[in-house]
Design an enzyme around this catalytic site. Structure first.
Site, mmCIF file in Angstrom:
data_model
loop_
_atom_site.group_PDB
_atom_site.id
_atom_site.type_symbol
_atom_site.label_atom_id
_atom_site.label_comp_id
_atom_site.label_asym_id
_atom_site.label_seq_id
_atom_site.Cartn_x
_atom_site.Cartn_y
_atom_site.Cartn_z
ATOM 1 N N GLY A 41 0.818 -1.216 0.000
ATOM 2 C CA GLY A 41 0.000 0.000 0.000
ATOM 3 C C GLY A 41 0.845 1.257 0.000
ATOM 4 O O GLY A 41 2.018 1.229 -0.357
ATOM 5 N N GLY A 46 5.560 4.668 -8.823
ATOM 6 C CA GLY A 46 6.327 3.443 -9.105
ATOM 7 C C GLY A 46 5.396 2.242 -9.149
ATOM 8 O O GLY A 46 5.450 1.433 -10.092
ATOM 9 N N HIS A 47 4.526 2.123 -8.134
ATOM 10 C CA HIS A 47 3.561 1.004 -8.129
ATOM 11 C C HIS A 47 2.653 1.097 -9.354
ATOM 12 O O HIS A 47 2.355 0.083 -10.000
ATOM 13 C CB HIS A 47 2.651 1.086 -6.898
ATOM 14 C CG HIS A 47 3.335 0.834 -5.589
ATOM 15 N ND1 HIS A 47 3.413 1.780 -4.600
ATOM 16 C CD2 HIS A 47 3.956 -0.272 -5.105
ATOM 17 C CE1 HIS A 47 4.043 1.269 -3.550
ATOM 18 N NE2 HIS A 47 4.389 0.036 -3.834
ATOM 19 N N GLY A 159 9.573 -4.007 -8.321
ATOM 20 C CA GLY A 159 10.458 -2.889 -8.651
ATOM 21 C C GLY A 159 11.906 -3.243 -8.347
ATOM 22 O O GLY A 159 12.198 -3.960 -7.391
ATOM 23 N N LYS A 161 14.105 -1.283 -7.205
ATOM 24 C CA LYS A 161 14.659 -0.577 -6.036
ATOM 25 C C LYS A 161 15.031 -1.610 -4.970
ATOM 26 O O LYS A 161 16.078 -1.541 -4.366
ATOM 27 C CB LYS A 161 13.659 0.424 -5.469
ATOM 28 C CG LYS A 161 14.196 1.122 -4.220
ATOM 29 C CD LYS A 161 13.276 2.192 -3.728
ATOM 30 C CE LYS A 161 12.068 1.626 -3.032
ATOM 31 N NZ LYS A 161 12.373 0.960 -1.745
ATOM 32 N N GLN A 165 15.513 -8.142 -2.886
ATOM 33 C CA GLN A 165 14.210 -8.820 -2.771
ATOM 34 C C GLN A 165 13.837 -9.492 -4.094
ATOM 35 O O GLN A 165 13.371 -10.635 -4.125
ATOM 36 C CB GLN A 165 13.134 -7.802 -2.384
ATOM 37 C CG GLN A 165 11.712 -8.313 -2.545
ATOM 38 C CD GLN A 165 10.683 -7.329 -2.006
ATOM 39 O OE1 GLN A 165 10.455 -7.282 -0.813
ATOM 40 N NE2 GLN A 165 10.057 -6.551 -2.883
ATOM 41 N N MET A 196 11.357 6.327 -5.753
ATOM 42 C CA MET A 196 10.020 6.364 -5.153
ATOM 43 C C MET A 196 9.859 5.214 -4.169
ATOM 44 O O MET A 196 10.244 4.083 -4.446
ATOM 45 C CB MET A 196 8.958 6.303 -6.227
ATOM 46 C CG MET A 196 8.881 7.611 -6.940
ATOM 47 S SD MET A 196 7.339 7.821 -7.772
ATOM 48 C CE MET A 196 7.665 9.402 -8.541
ATOM 49 N N ARG A 199 7.843 4.924 1.940
ATOM 50 C CA ARG A 199 8.424 5.584 3.118
ATOM 51 C C ARG A 199 8.710 7.066 2.875
ATOM 52 O O ARG A 199 8.886 7.810 3.845
ATOM 53 C CB ARG A 199 9.724 4.888 3.515
ATOM 54 C CG ARG A 199 9.508 3.489 4.056
ATOM 55 C CD ARG A 199 10.839 2.764 4.144
ATOM 56 N NE ARG A 199 10.645 1.337 4.238
ATOM 57 C CZ ARG A 199 10.579 0.652 5.383
ATOM 58 N NH1 ARG A 199 10.726 1.268 6.494
ATOM 59 N NH2 ARG A 199 10.378 -0.649 5.370
HETATM 60 O O1 PAF Z 1 8.137 -4.773 -1.717
HETATM 61 C C1 PAF Z 1 7.141 -4.834 -0.975
HETATM 62 O O2 PAF Z 1 6.321 -3.914 -0.951
HETATM 63 C C2 PAF Z 1 6.969 -6.043 -0.075
HETATM 64 O O3 PAF Z 1 8.179 -6.524 0.372
HETATM 65 C C3 PAF Z 1 6.122 -7.156 -0.737
HETATM 66 C C4 PAF Z 1 6.827 -7.728 -1.957
HETATM 67 C C5 PAF Z 1 4.776 -6.614 -1.133
HETATM 68 C C6 PAF Z 1 5.925 -8.307 0.255
HETATM 69 O O4 PAF Z 1 5.246 -7.885 1.395
#
Ligand code: PAF
Length: 292
Positions: A41, A46-47, A159, A161, A165, A196, A199
């Site tokens: 959220g 970016g999202h 993304g 960034k 991950q 972006m 936070r």
């Molecule tokens: O990148 C994020 O926003 C989170 O780490 C994700 C991939 C949604 C997992 O909670």
């Protein structure tokens, strides 16, 4: 199903995996593709760019909104994480009200048991974020695996960034033989080149402006890396932050893009990235750049 009404548009929004699953099963046919964007959220451009890419590449697009407690090693960070569901739904429906939203509770998604599974990501989890946020990647692996099981996407968009991950999710998919294409998408930046991030909302106007130091450090490092060793560039980056009173450097690391291991001796056949994590007033910002 809850239908989100905004400006006379309607968008399917689900809070429970049972109804969400029934709906997905009713619309999907054998060859239809489904793009998935997992988010926590506090949506930004970016999202939205990930959603745009998914819309152009798939028949259906699903966005999840879920602040995952198991990936936060710091309870203050979890408590402070912005939660803006109403405005997130508005942003999605403004982009395209055909997007399907899944915004479950912790109870629904974790079946009342919010604990992390333990993963072996072949060492990717021991570098950078893994060193400074113990348990973080077990939490990410757990939730992404669970979401993939619920959504069953063809393509999932992340993304760059959060490059570590991205590599970890790819590894998790490979090791668990999941049938999902994990697609890394370019970093979206603000006008001062700050990457972006949800936070960024927590920064003051001045901090947000001054946070351009993160990208300027990365871009200068890229220039220096052409002629200097990784260690020399890392030392320079650390010194660059020593002068700054607002931004506290947590790490600056040049690493092999594939293994995430530190670059000790440059190898022209490898791709290297600089990774940075910085604190401003207890808010943690990360960024990365490809160096060669
Ligand atoms: O990148 C994020 O926003 C989170 O780490 C994700 C991939 C949604 C997992 O909670």
């Amino acid at each position: 199903m809850f239908v989100f009404n905004f400006n006379k548009t309607t968008m399917p929004v689900f809070y429970r995996k049972a109804t969400f699953n029934t709906y997905l099963n009713s619309i999907k046919s054998q060859n239809s593709t489904l793009g998935f964007i997992p988010t926590m959220g506090a949506l930004h451009l970016g999202h939205l760019s990930l959603m745009q890419q998914s819309l152009s590449e798939n028949k259906f697009t699903v966005v999840s909104i879920f602040v995952n407690p198991t990936q936060f090693n710091n309870p203050v960070d979890l408590a402070k994480y912005p939660r803006t569901l109403e405005s997130d739904l508005e942003k999605i429906s403004n982009l395209n009200d055909q997007i399907i939203v899944y915004a479950p509770s912790v109870e629904d998604l974790y079946d009342g048991n919010p604990i992390s599974q333990s993963f072996d990501f072949d060492g990717l989890e021991n570098q950078m974020e893994g060193k400074f946020r113990p348990g973080h990647f077990d939490g990410v692996g757990t939730i992404v695996k669970r979401l993939f099981e619920v959504v069953n996407p063809t393509n999932a968009y992340f993304g760059e960034k959060d490059f570590q991950q991205l590599q970890i999710v790819k590894k998790m998919v490979q090791k668990n033989h999941l049938n999902v294409n994990v697609i890394g998408c370019p970093i979206y930046r603000e006008s001062n080149n700050l990457a972006m991030s949800s936070r960024n909302e927590l920064l003051t106007v001045q901090e947000r402006h001054d946070a351009s130091i993160i990208y300027s450090t990365l871009i200068t490092s890229k220039e220096k890396f052409k002629t200097k060793s990784a260690q020399t560039v890392e030392l320079w980056a650390k010194k660059n932050f020593e002068k700054d009173k607002t931004f506290k450097l947590e790490y600056f690391q040049i690493a092999d893009e594939a293994t995430l291991l530190p670059c000790l001796i440059k190898n022209k056949n490898k791709k290297y990235r600089a990774f940075i994590a910085v604190f401003v007033n207890n808010i943690r910002l990360i960024d990365t750049i490809l160096l060669n």
